[in-house]
Scaffold this motif. Structure first.
Motif, PDB file in Angstrom:
ATOM      1  N   ASN A 127     -11.762  -5.990  -3.851  1.00 27.72           N
ATOM      2  CA  ASN A 127     -11.050  -6.945  -2.996  1.00 27.72           C
ATOM      3  C   ASN A 127     -10.966  -6.367  -1.587  1.00 27.72           C
ATOM      4  O   ASN A 127     -11.333  -5.211  -1.347  1.00 27.72           O
ATOM      5  N   PHE A 129      -8.383  -5.583   0.414  1.00 30.97           N
ATOM      6  CA  PHE A 129      -7.446  -4.484   0.583  1.00 30.97           C
ATOM      7  C   PHE A 129      -8.103  -3.148   0.231  1.00 30.97           C
ATOM      8  O   PHE A 129      -7.981  -2.152   0.961  1.00 30.97           O
ATOM      9  N   GLU A 130      -8.827  -3.111  -0.873  1.00 30.99           N
ATOM     10  CA  GLU A 130      -9.474  -1.869  -1.307  1.00 30.99           C
ATOM     11  C   GLU A 130     -10.486  -1.380  -0.286  1.00 30.99           C
ATOM     12  O   GLU A 130     -10.590  -0.179  -0.029  1.00 30.99           O
ATOM     13  N   THR A 403      -5.623  -8.796  -2.361  1.00 25.16           N
ATOM     14  CA  THR A 403      -5.444  -7.609  -3.187  1.00 25.16           C
ATOM     15  C   THR A 403      -5.220  -8.071  -4.619  1.00 25.16           C
ATOM     16  O   THR A 403      -5.467  -9.239  -4.954  1.00 25.16           O
ATOM     17  N   GLU A 414      -1.246   2.231  -1.191  1.00 25.23           N
ATOM     18  CA  GLU A 414      -0.992   1.702   0.151  1.00 25.23           C
ATOM     19  C   GLU A 414      -1.139   2.817   1.186  1.00 25.23           C
ATOM     20  O   GLU A 414      -1.681   2.613   2.257  1.00 25.23           O
TER      21      GLU A 414
END
Length: 416
Positions: A127, A129-130, A403, A414
């Protein structure tokens, strides 16, 4: 290791110094399925490099891969089931990652936090975020990190892009790709106990725990959202990466995807037919088609510019036509392909990420476009995207898909 004491100004000098010191680059491969087996084949010829360890949650595959290496080198790599134990080994310099998609980013993050350099297969994240955290980790820990978009090492692609950047077809306002996947029905597999040689908890890793069935292992996980990203994330990323490279684009401001899983009812979740348009702030667009059913069309890329058209087909020389001409321009000779693992090794030895032909941020951006397309497909609407904030505009449902919930202890942090 004396490697970290090198300070050189050029890759050639770095490689020569490394060889003269008789110091070996010790590599661990994480995941030895189809792509990991390719890593073994391609790493073995790289000079002064040793495959020192294998990480694999399937014990039978690990033993088979170990035997392949022993037959070629007379040495057996150390075998690990849990990658964290391999990352604790301070003699390991670098890690190549060929796991399932949902493990790519976390594997790389853990490895870089442990002081390893990484080569990450595409797509480098599950995703958006990663992908952001992956790049942030590489920068924070000063790691050499390469992505697995291998066409950036291939001669005819590099020559085509060189000409595009030189303006051969003028200003590029659109790039198209077509990918024929040839995907048949998976059918339905019953829930069973995982095979005794498979550590199911580690295989599932960051995803929600669920029952095992034989349509997940070893390959068809690609077509389930918890683990894969459909054909767009599987092969579409290669297509997107070439277009984005040639057009010198990063993130779009709009995305719209349509499609479906046509022709059969089966256990798979992702589309076998997908059409996506990514639109940029200047109006330029990338337009993609992926088709898993029947077609005789070849895998291809098309760049459209204000002076002409460049057509690039897999396995063939690119063709340029200018203006209203029907006749192609004379063919242009292409340089030879480069060895992507040798390029990675050179960058590691020189401590210079600029030597990489596919530095991980480039692959992460191309991967993000796959995620944007899949989110639009799953929500069935056009989405507005703000690249400055890396968020969708006024769309809570879309932003929630940037995410995923993670299953402890396999959590993408995070704070890296």
């Amino acid at each position: 290791m004396v490697r970290r004491s090198f300070l050189v100004s050029a890759a050639a000098a770095a490689s020569q110094s490394w060889a003269q010191a008789n110091d070996r680059l010790r590599v661990a491969i994480v995941g030895v399925g189809s792509r990991g087996s390719a890593h073994i084949k391609e790493l073995l010829p790289v000079p002064n490099l040793e495959i020192a360890a294998l990480v694999e949650v399937d014990g039978a595959r690990a033993e088979a891969a170990s035997q392949t290496i022993f037959a070629r080198t007379g040495k057996r790599p150390v075998l690990y089931t849990d990658m964290r134990r391999a990352f604790d080994d301070k003699s390991i310099d670098a890690v190549t990652i060929a796991t399932t998609n949902h493990w790519h980013a976390l594997t790389a993050i853990w490895a870089m936090q442990a002081g390893k350099d990484v080569y990450v297969e595409k797509p480098v994240s599950h995703n958006i975020f990663e992908g952001l955290k992956l790049v942030e980790t590489a920068r924070k820990y000063n790691r050499i990190a390469a992505g697995g978009t291998q066409r950036r090492w291939w001669g005819r692609y590099r020559k085509a892009i060189e000409l595009l950047h030189a303006g051969v077809i003028g200003e590029i306002y659109q790039g198209n790709f077509f990918f024929p996947g040839g995907r048949d029905s998976l059918g339905f597999k019953p829930v069973t106990q995982p095979p005794a040689n498979l550590n199911w908890d580690l295989w599932v890793g960051p995803a929600p725990m669920q029952d095992y069935h034989a349509n997940l292992v070893p390959y068809n996980w690609h077509w389930f959202w918890d683990f894969g990203n459909g054909e767009l994330g599987n092969n579409g990323i290669h297509m997107i990466d070439v277009l984005r490279w040639g057009m010198q684009k990063t993130y779009p401001v709009r995305v719209r995807s349509t499609g479906g899983r046509f022709g059969y009812k089966d256990q798979g979740q992702t589309p076998n037919t997908q059409n996506v348009t990514w639109t940029y702030g200047d109006g330029a667009a990338i337009v993609g088609q992926l088709r898993g059913l029947y077609t005789n069309e070849p895998m291809a890329w098309d760049f459209f510019g204000t002076k002409g058209h460049l057509h690039l087909k897999e396995g063939a020389d690119f063709v340029i036509t200018l203006g209203r001409n029907k006749q192609a321009e004379p063919a242009v000779a292409s340089p030879p392909n480069l060895d992507h693992f040798a390029n990675f090794a050179d960058a590691v030895r020189a401590r210079n990420p600029k030597l990489l032909h596919a530095e991980v941020e480039e692959t992460a951006i191309s991967t993000a476009l796959c995620h944007l397309g899949n989110i639009s497909y799953r929500l069935d609407r056009e989405l507005q995207f703000d690249p400055a904030r890396m968020q969708f505009v006024g769309d809570a449902a879309a932003n929630a898909m940037l995410t995923r919930p993670y299953r402890a202890p396999y959590v993408v942090p995070e704070k890296v």
